[in-house]
Design a protein around this motif. Structure first.
Motif, mmCIF file in Angstrom:
data_model
loop_
_atom_site.group_PDB
_atom_site.id
_atom_site.type_symbol
_atom_site.label_atom_id
_atom_site.label_comp_id
_atom_site.label_asym_id
_atom_site.label_seq_id
_atom_site.Cartn_x
_atom_site.Cartn_y
_atom_site.Cartn_z
ATOM 1 N N ALA A 11 0.834 -1.206 0.000
ATOM 2 C CA ALA A 11 0.000 0.000 0.000
ATOM 3 C C ALA A 11 0.869 1.257 0.000
ATOM 4 O O ALA A 11 0.551 2.242 -0.683
ATOM 5 C CB ALA A 11 -0.929 -0.013 1.211
ATOM 6 N N TRP A 12 1.975 1.216 0.736
ATOM 7 C CA TRP A 12 2.873 2.371 0.785
ATOM 8 C C TRP A 12 3.518 2.623 -0.576
ATOM 9 O O TRP A 12 3.620 3.772 -1.007
ATOM 10 C CB TRP A 12 3.942 2.151 1.857
ATOM 11 C CG TRP A 12 4.877 3.299 1.995
ATOM 12 C CD1 TRP A 12 4.676 4.446 2.702
ATOM 13 C CD2 TRP A 12 6.165 3.426 1.380
ATOM 14 N NE1 TRP A 12 5.760 5.279 2.566
ATOM 15 C CE2 TRP A 12 6.689 4.678 1.762
ATOM 16 C CE3 TRP A 12 6.922 2.607 0.557
ATOM 17 C CZ2 TRP A 12 7.929 5.128 1.337
ATOM 18 C CZ3 TRP A 12 8.165 3.061 0.137
ATOM 19 C CH2 TRP A 12 8.653 4.303 0.528
ATOM 20 N N THR A 13 3.957 1.560 -1.253
ATOM 21 C CA THR A 13 4.584 1.739 -2.571
ATOM 22 C C THR A 13 3.564 2.258 -3.585
ATOM 23 O O THR A 13 3.914 3.058 -4.443
ATOM 24 C CB THR A 13 5.227 0.441 -3.087
ATOM 25 O OG1 THR A 13 4.239 -0.586 -3.149
ATOM 26 C CG2 THR A 13 6.395 0.021 -2.215
ATOM 27 N N ARG A 14 2.323 1.821 -3.470
ATOM 28 C CA ARG A 14 1.268 2.324 -4.368
ATOM 29 C C ARG A 14 1.057 3.810 -4.128
ATOM 30 O O ARG A 14 0.979 4.593 -5.068
ATOM 31 C CB ARG A 14 -0.024 1.557 -4.121
ATOM 32 C CG ARG A 14 -1.164 2.052 -4.957
ATOM 33 C CD ARG A 14 -2.407 1.203 -4.714
ATOM 34 N NE ARG A 14 -3.491 1.656 -5.540
ATOM 35 C CZ ARG A 14 -4.617 2.157 -5.050
ATOM 36 N NH1 ARG A 14 -4.806 2.254 -3.757
ATOM 37 N NH2 ARG A 14 -5.569 2.541 -5.865
ATOM 38 N N ARG A 116 7.874 -6.119 -7.079
ATOM 39 C CA ARG A 116 8.619 -7.147 -6.346
ATOM 40 C C ARG A 116 7.817 -7.662 -5.140
ATOM 41 O O ARG A 116 7.716 -8.876 -4.923
ATOM 42 C CB ARG A 116 9.948 -6.597 -5.879
ATOM 43 C CG ARG A 116 10.705 -7.572 -4.991
ATOM 44 C CD ARG A 116 12.024 -7.021 -4.612
ATOM 45 N NE ARG A 116 12.955 -7.563 -5.590
ATOM 46 C CZ ARG A 116 14.234 -7.297 -5.628
ATOM 47 N NH1 ARG A 116 14.762 -6.481 -4.767
ATOM 48 N NH2 ARG A 116 15.005 -7.849 -6.523
ATOM 49 N N LEU A 117 7.235 -6.767 -4.371
ATOM 50 C CA LEU A 117 6.475 -7.173 -3.185
ATOM 51 C C LEU A 117 5.217 -7.953 -3.561
ATOM 52 O O LEU A 117 4.874 -8.936 -2.902
ATOM 53 C CB LEU A 117 6.103 -5.942 -2.347
ATOM 54 C CG LEU A 117 7.259 -5.235 -1.656
ATOM 55 C CD1 LEU A 117 6.798 -3.916 -1.055
ATOM 56 C CD2 LEU A 117 7.884 -6.127 -0.595
ATOM 57 N N ARG A 118 4.544 -7.526 -4.614
ATOM 58 C CA ARG A 118 3.331 -8.254 -5.025
ATOM 59 C C ARG A 118 3.661 -9.629 -5.581
ATOM 60 O O ARG A 118 2.934 -10.600 -5.332
ATOM 61 C CB ARG A 118 2.549 -7.431 -6.033
ATOM 62 C CG ARG A 118 1.771 -6.325 -5.334
ATOM 63 C CD ARG A 118 0.880 -5.557 -6.242
ATOM 64 N NE ARG A 118 -0.063 -6.378 -6.973
ATOM 65 C CZ ARG A 118 -0.779 -5.922 -8.002
ATOM 66 N NH1 ARG A 118 -0.637 -4.667 -8.389
ATOM 67 N NH2 ARG A 118 -1.619 -6.700 -8.631
ATOM 68 N N LEU A 119 4.756 -9.745 -6.326
ATOM 69 C CA LEU A 119 5.139 -11.064 -6.836
ATOM 70 C C LEU A 119 5.546 -11.992 -5.700
ATOM 71 O O LEU A 119 5.209 -13.182 -5.704
ATOM 72 C CB LEU A 119 6.270 -10.937 -7.850
ATOM 73 C CG LEU A 119 5.882 -10.347 -9.204
ATOM 74 C CD1 LEU A 119 7.113 -10.153 -10.072
ATOM 75 C CD2 LEU A 119 4.856 -11.211 -9.895
#
Length: 131
Positions: A11-14, A116-119
Motif C-alpha cells: 500500500a505504501w509503494t502504491r 517485487r512485493l506483489r510477486l
C-alpha cells in the motif's frame, strides 16, 4: 477465493508511486506554462505531461502491468531532467530539472518495489498448502 488485502508495504509503494506520478504531471505543466517556460507565456512542451496521465488510472486500479511499464516510461523523463539540469542556463530551470530527477527516481523505486512485493506475496500465497 477472496481477495487478499495488500500488505502495508504494498500500500505504501502504491501511494508513493501515485504521489510521484501526480507530482511529475504537476511539475511538467507548471514548469512549461508558468515557472520557467522555454518561451514567455508558456510553450507547447507542456504536452509532455499527457503521457503521464495515461497510466494514472492503472496505478489507481492497482494493475501490475501498469506498474511495470511506468517503471520504463519514467526513464524518458529522467533523461530529460538530467539533460536540462546540465544544459539549461537559468537557475530556476535547473532546480526544476533536479526536482524532476528526484520525482522520477521516487516513481521508479516505488514501481519496482511494488512489483517485487506483489510477486513475492503471490508466490507465498501459491506455496501455502491447501486446507
Amino acid at each position: 477465493m477472496t481477495p487478499v488485502a495488500p500488505s502495508p508495504a504494498v500500500a505504501w509503494t502504491r501511494t508513493l508511486a501515485v504521489g510521484c506520478l501526480l507530482g511529475l504531471v504537476a511539475l511538467c505543466l507548471a514548469w512549461e506554462l508558468w515557472l520557467a517556460p522555454l518561451r514567455p507565456g508558456g510553450s507547447w512542451l507542456a504536452l509532455k505531461a499527457l503521457p503521464l496521465v495515461v497510466p494514472l488510472a492503472g496505478l489507481l486500479k492497482n494493475r501490475m502491468y501498469t506498474y511495470r511499464w511506468v517503471s520504463l516510461l519514467v526513464w524518458l523523463y529522467f533523461t530529460e531532467g538530467v539533460v536540462r539540469a546540465w544544459s539549461d542556463t537559468t537557475a530556476a530551470s535547473r532546480a526544476l530539472a533536479w526536482v524532476e530527477i528526484l520525482l522520477c527516481l521516487g516513481l521508479f523505486v516505488a514501481c519496482a518495489l511494488h512489483v517485487r512485493l506483489r510477486l513475492r506475496a503471490a508466490r507465498t500465497l501459491n506455496e501455502r498448502p491447501a486446507s
